[in-house]
Design an enzyme around this catalytic site. Structure first.
Site, PDB file in Angstrom:
ATOM      1  N   SER A 152       0.818  -1.347  -0.033  1.00 18.23           N
ATOM      2  CA  SER A 152      -0.150  -0.420  -0.161  1.00 18.23           C
ATOM      3  C   SER A 152       0.559   1.232  -0.053  1.00 18.23           C
ATOM      4  O   SER A 152       2.002   1.332   0.647  1.00 18.23           O
ATOM      5  CB  SER A 152      -0.926  -0.113   0.743  1.00 18.23           C
ATOM      6  N   GLY A 154       3.033   3.068  -1.976  1.00 16.63           N
ATOM      7  CA  GLY A 154       3.960   2.493  -2.591  1.00 16.63           C
ATOM      8  C   GLY A 154       5.599   1.719  -1.271  1.00 16.63           C
ATOM      9  O   GLY A 154       6.752   1.980  -1.403  1.00 16.63           O
ATOM     10  N   GLU A 259      -2.261   5.851 -13.270  1.00 18.88           N
ATOM     11  CA  GLU A 259      -0.670   6.652 -13.281  1.00 18.88           C
ATOM     12  C   GLU A 259      -0.238   6.608 -14.629  1.00 18.88           C
ATOM     13  O   GLU A 259      -0.654   4.671 -15.230  1.00 18.88           O
ATOM     14  CB  GLU A 259      -0.241   6.014 -12.033  1.00 18.88           C
ATOM     15  N   GLU A 271      -0.110   1.414 -13.093  1.00 17.96           N
ATOM     16  CA  GLU A 271      -0.832   1.270 -12.604  1.00 17.96           C
ATOM     17  C   GLU A 271      -2.192   2.637 -12.421  1.00 17.96           C
ATOM     18  O   GLU A 271      -2.653   3.820 -13.317  1.00 17.96           O
ATOM     19  CB  GLU A 271       0.156   0.763 -11.462  1.00 17.96           C
ATOM     20  N   ASP A 278      -4.708   9.291  -3.705  1.00 22.83           N
ATOM     21  CA  ASP A 278      -3.698   9.758  -2.732  1.00 22.83           C
ATOM     22  C   ASP A 278      -3.946  11.582  -3.976  1.00 22.83           C
ATOM     23  O   ASP A 278      -3.710  12.572  -3.318  1.00 22.83           O
ATOM     24  CB  ASP A 278      -2.992   9.154  -2.375  1.00 22.83           C
ATOM     25  N   THR A 279      -3.360  11.154  -4.899  1.00 24.67           N
ATOM     26  CA  THR A 279      -2.347  12.110  -5.925  1.00 24.67           C
ATOM     27  C   THR A 279      -3.813  13.271  -5.512  1.00 24.67           C
ATOM     28  O   THR A 279      -4.160  14.654  -6.183  1.00 24.67           O
ATOM     29  CB  THR A 279      -1.995  12.234  -6.562  1.00 24.67           C
ATOM     30  N   ARG A 355       0.871   9.475   6.785  1.00 24.13           N
ATOM     31  CA  ARG A 355      -0.013  10.658   6.503  1.00 24.13           C
ATOM     32  C   ARG A 355      -0.884  11.230   7.266  1.00 24.13           C
ATOM     33  O   ARG A 355      -1.975  10.375   7.813  1.00 24.13           O
ATOM     34  CB  ARG A 355      -0.005  10.716   5.511  1.00 24.13           C
TER      35      ARG A 355
END
Length: 386
Positions: A152, A154, A259, A271, A278-279, A355
């Site tokens: 998850s 990265g 992505e 991917e 999130d981005t 985060r």
């Protein structure tokens, strides 16, 4: 006669939290599930269930207890075989059980894109042990990127520039695998100019795209994102065509984060997540309808505008530095003084690099928005009480 839509949300992190807000605004009843109590989305949902999403029996139990109209995964690590069974029994899985199964494992979605749909991807191979990693690296060449097929945000990802570093990269990937897949993907490092997320909404009226989002990563995790990111019309058209091909193949309705790497006019599929990305947090400030609003609308069969626009805006993450079970936040006023906005995720505990929130800013151009968002994120102070 209509009734209130019942949504079973699987995973209740910060993306789930914003999705709950969007769904509640449209009158939905949301049951938030996660492996720990008081997760961000649970704090706003109508009901909650605490269990591991990889526990198939508990997952089925929650579905049978709540009889949701929509089962909405927010994370990758889910017992997807149970989602497939539930879908066969008449439950609606968002966007589809097949999409959840294919994207839970990076190998399946990559194989679909490259081999079945003919999308442009980087060179790649899979490996189950160090020997196979060495062989895969010979195929891709150096530098290469090694990451678990299932993880998850990265975790477990590293870029390897020479052969003697392969073992450390394999160990790191192996230590950060999610679920029960002992497998990594070794892929050619694409010397790209930039990478983007193309938020793609598949809905009853067709497929709609948000303007492309640029982003920067560290440790495989997103640090900041901005929208719109400058791209040539030809490159945008290529990315949209590839995104439409893959989401139409996966089927169902919802928002997908697709992505891509971009080098000049060349667009390379990287991917896909069949859920808010999130981005895409930047859409909380850049778009009139956020990625969460769009996901909720698509899921619930409500209209999506044919064209989505974005004002220049950026997001920057607020990261924790250490483990703590007692948290508070200071300097919010200072962080917001320059016109930035904040979203504090209200996670009950912290760990290094977790985060904890995001700073959001809009401006005349994305460079200025990025500066404002970064400054605001740096000003927020997390106070650790233990």
């Amino acid at each position: 006669m209509s009734h209130t839509a019942r949504i079973l949300l699987l995973g209740s992190g910060e993306l789930g939290r914003e999705f709950v807000i969007s769904a509640k605004r449209l009158g939905a009843y949301v049951i938030a599930c996660d492996s720990y109590d008081h997760a961000p989305a649970m704090q706003l949902a109508d009901a909650r269930e605490v269990f591991s999403m990889l526990d198939g029996e508990k997952l089925r139990e929650a579905a049978e207890k709540h009889r949701p109209d929509y089962i909405v995964p927010e994370i990758e690590a889910i017992r997807t075989s149970v989602l497939a069974e539930l879908e066969e029994e008449g439950f609606t899985v968002v966007p589809s059980a097949r999409a959840a199964q294919l994207t839970m494992n990076r190998d399946a979605i990559r194989d679909l894109a490259a081999n079945e749909l003919g999308l442009v991807t980087s060179k790649y191979r899979y490996a189950k042990n160090l020997e196979e990693v060495r062989a895969a690296a010979k195929h891709t060449g150096f530098p290469c990127v090694i990451k678990p097929v299932m993880s998850s945000s990265g975790k477990g990802q590293s870029t390897v520039r020479r052969e003697e570093d392969l073992e450390a990269a394999w160990d790191y990937a192996h230590a950060n695998m999610r679920g029960d897949r002992q497998r990594v993907i070794v892929e050619q490092f694409v010397d790209f100019d930039y990478e983007i997320t193309l938020l793609t909404v598949r809905h009853r009226g067709g497929v709609t795209f948000c303007p492309p989002i640029g982003h920067r990563q560290e440790r495989g995790d997103y640090q900041e994102s901005w929208q719109p990111t400058p791209m040539s019309d030809a490159a945008i058209a290529r990315a949209q065509e590839m995104a439409k091909t893959v989401v139409d193949d996966l089927g169902g309705y919802g928002l997908f984060g697709v992505e891509f790497f971009v080098k000049g006019e060349e667009v390379i599929f990287s991917e896909l997540s069949p859920r808010p990305h999130d981005t895409g947090m930047v859409t909380l400030v850049s778009q009139n309808l956020t990625e969460f609003d769009l996901h909720a609308r698509a899921v619930m069969g409500l209209p999506i505008p044919a064209e989505l626009r974005a004002r220049p805006a950026a997001s920057a993450v607020i990261l924790a530095e250490r483990d703590s079970a007692s948290l508070s936040y200071e300097c919010l006023a200072e962080a917001m003084a320059d016109g930035a906005d904040l979203r504090i995720f209200a996670k009950p505990t912290s760990r290094p690099y977790r985060r904890m929130g995001v700073a959001l800013a809009s401006a005349g151009d994305t460079d200025e928005a990025r500066r404002k968002a970064r400054d605001a994120a740096h000003r927020v102070r997390i106070v650790y009480g233990d």
